[in-house]
Design a protein around this motif. Sequence first.
Motif, PDB file in Angstrom:
ATOM      1  N   ALA A   2      37.937  17.889 -25.722  1.00  0.00           N
ATOM      2  CA  ALA A   2      37.794  16.440 -25.774  1.00  0.00           C
ATOM      3  C   ALA A   2      38.985  15.838 -26.511  1.00  0.00           C
ATOM      4  N   LYS A   3      39.468  14.695 -26.028  1.00  0.00           N
ATOM      5  CA  LYS A   3      40.580  14.027 -26.674  1.00  0.00           C
ATOM      6  C   LYS A   3      40.075  13.250 -27.886  1.00  0.00           C
ATOM      7  N   PRO A   4      40.883  13.191 -28.946  1.00  0.00           N
ATOM      8  CA  PRO A   4      40.445  12.434 -30.118  1.00  0.00           C
ATOM      9  C   PRO A   4      40.366  10.954 -29.803  1.00  0.00           C
ATOM     10  N   ILE A   5      39.213  10.358 -30.062  1.00  0.00           N
ATOM     11  CA  ILE A   5      39.044   8.941 -29.795  1.00  0.00           C
ATOM     12  C   ILE A   5      38.435   8.290 -31.031  1.00  0.00           C
ATOM     13  N   PRO A   6      39.265   8.004 -32.047  1.00  0.00           N
ATOM     14  CA  PRO A   6      38.718   7.334 -33.227  1.00  0.00           C
ATOM     15  C   PRO A   6      38.363   5.895 -32.896  1.00  0.00           C
ATOM     16  N   THR A   7      37.135   5.515 -33.108  1.00  0.00           N
ATOM     17  CA  THR A   7      36.692   4.168 -32.799  1.00  0.00           C
ATOM     18  C   THR A   7      35.943   3.619 -33.991  1.00  0.00           C
ATOM     19  N   THR A   8      36.292   2.416 -34.385  1.00  0.00           N
ATOM     20  CA  THR A   8      35.607   1.782 -35.495  1.00  0.00           C
ATOM     21  C   THR A   8      35.015   0.464 -35.042  1.00  0.00           C
ATOM     22  N   VAL A  35      30.810  15.082 -31.329  1.00  0.00           N
ATOM     23  CA  VAL A  35      31.160  16.010 -30.259  1.00  0.00           C
ATOM     24  C   VAL A  35      30.869  15.310 -28.935  1.00  0.00           C
ATOM     25  N   VAL A  36      31.895  15.188 -28.115  1.00  0.00           N
ATOM     26  CA  VAL A  36      31.737  14.578 -26.794  1.00  0.00           C
ATOM     27  C   VAL A  36      31.489  15.690 -25.787  1.00  0.00           C
ATOM     28  N   VAL A  37      30.394  15.561 -25.055  1.00  0.00           N
ATOM     29  CA  VAL A  37      30.019  16.591 -24.089  1.00  0.00           C
ATOM     30  C   VAL A  37      30.626  16.249 -22.737  1.00  0.00           C
ATOM     31  N   GLY A  38      31.443  17.152 -22.225  1.00  0.00           N
ATOM     32  CA  GLY A  38      32.083  16.928 -20.928  1.00  0.00           C
ATOM     33  C   GLY A  38      31.225  17.419 -19.780  1.00  0.00           C
ATOM     34  N   GLY A  39      31.696  17.180 -18.569  1.00  0.00           N
ATOM     35  CA  GLY A  39      31.040  17.716 -17.389  1.00  0.00           C
ATOM     36  C   GLY A  39      30.078  16.780 -16.694  1.00  0.00           C
ATOM     37  N   SER A  40      29.897  15.559 -17.209  1.00  0.00           N
ATOM     38  CA  SER A  40      28.967  14.640 -16.555  1.00  0.00           C
ATOM     39  C   SER A  40      29.608  14.089 -15.274  1.00  0.00           C
ATOM     40  N   ASN A  41      28.790  13.439 -14.461  1.00  0.00           N
ATOM     41  CA  ASN A  41      29.281  12.894 -13.187  1.00  0.00           C
ATOM     42  C   ASN A  41      29.740  11.444 -13.304  1.00  0.00           C
ATOM     43  N   TRP A  42      30.039  10.993 -14.534  1.00  0.00           N
ATOM     44  CA  TRP A  42      30.455   9.601 -14.730  1.00  0.00           C
ATOM     45  C   TRP A  42      31.714   9.306 -13.925  1.00  0.00           C
ATOM     46  N   ASN A  43      31.655   8.237 -13.135  1.00  0.00           N
ATOM     47  CA  ASN A  43      32.781   7.773 -12.339  1.00  0.00           C
ATOM     48  C   ASN A  43      32.958   6.295 -12.644  1.00  0.00           C
ATOM     49  N   ALA A  44      34.126   5.936 -13.171  1.00  0.00           N
ATOM     50  CA  ALA A  44      34.350   4.561 -13.617  1.00  0.00           C
ATOM     51  C   ALA A  44      34.189   3.544 -12.493  1.00  0.00           C
ATOM     52  N   ALA A  45      34.393   3.984 -11.264  1.00  0.00           N
ATOM     53  CA  ALA A  45      34.312   3.057 -10.133  1.00  0.00           C
ATOM     54  C   ALA A  45      32.880   2.818  -9.663  1.00  0.00           C
ATOM     55  N   THR A  46      32.059   3.859  -9.720  1.00  0.00           N
ATOM     56  CA  THR A  46      30.722   3.746  -9.133  1.00  0.00           C
ATOM     57  C   THR A  46      29.569   3.845 -10.131  1.00  0.00           C
ATOM     58  N   SER A  47      29.807   4.502 -11.248  1.00  0.00           N
ATOM     59  CA  SER A  47      28.709   4.753 -12.183  1.00  0.00           C
ATOM     60  C   SER A  47      28.137   3.512 -12.854  1.00  0.00           C
TER      61      SER A  47
END
Length: 205
Positions: free
Chosen positions: A21-27, A174-186
């Motif tokens: 997973a890429k580091p994504i610091p969000t505040t 921890v970000v869990v990968g592998g989901s079917n999220w699609n930015a266009a359709t989800s």
Amino acid sequence: MFTKLASTLLVASAFITGAVAKPIPTTKDILPRGSPISFDNWGGLSSFNNFDNFYGVDNFDSSVHFSQVVDTSTQVVCHTEAIEIIQQRLLVLQEMAKRIILEQVCEVETQTVVFQQFHASLGLFSNDLTHVSGHSAGFDSSIAGHFGDVCLSDGSLSTNDLGFTGTDVGSHTVVVGGSNWNAATSPASVSSAFGAANDAVSSLH
């Protein structure tokens, strides 16, 4: 037995493999609406002592002061289990939450408030799943790692301080990968699923 259940839940929720997973610091720091409500010693009940220390007086459901840091050292991807397996484990967590509230709090007023806090805080996860919160959908591995500490070896509830507060959540995401999220359709399909779930609830009440 509880340790075995904890291990089963961990295996069911994540498999250690896949892409990093890429580091994504969000505040997220939003000014509270209106005057914050303090629950310290609310109603003169001693069971409310230090209630506000956990999330903060202006952060009842943890939504106001929340800092998320993604842990890139842990690689996790999802895998699909039978839906009954998922529902069983979530029901275990649900009933354990009831047990904790009922066994470890005697005042019904405090039971009511702490449950509403739990319910509201957990409900924020819905916005992560639908990708509208601005946070990565993940879990705090440091806090989740205390699952096996909730009960003692004899099955009774533990009472020791686990060493964290509500403001610590998100600092080891921890970000869990592998989901079917699609930015266009989800966004549309998830909105439809969310609506159907709400309709199912509404039809019962």
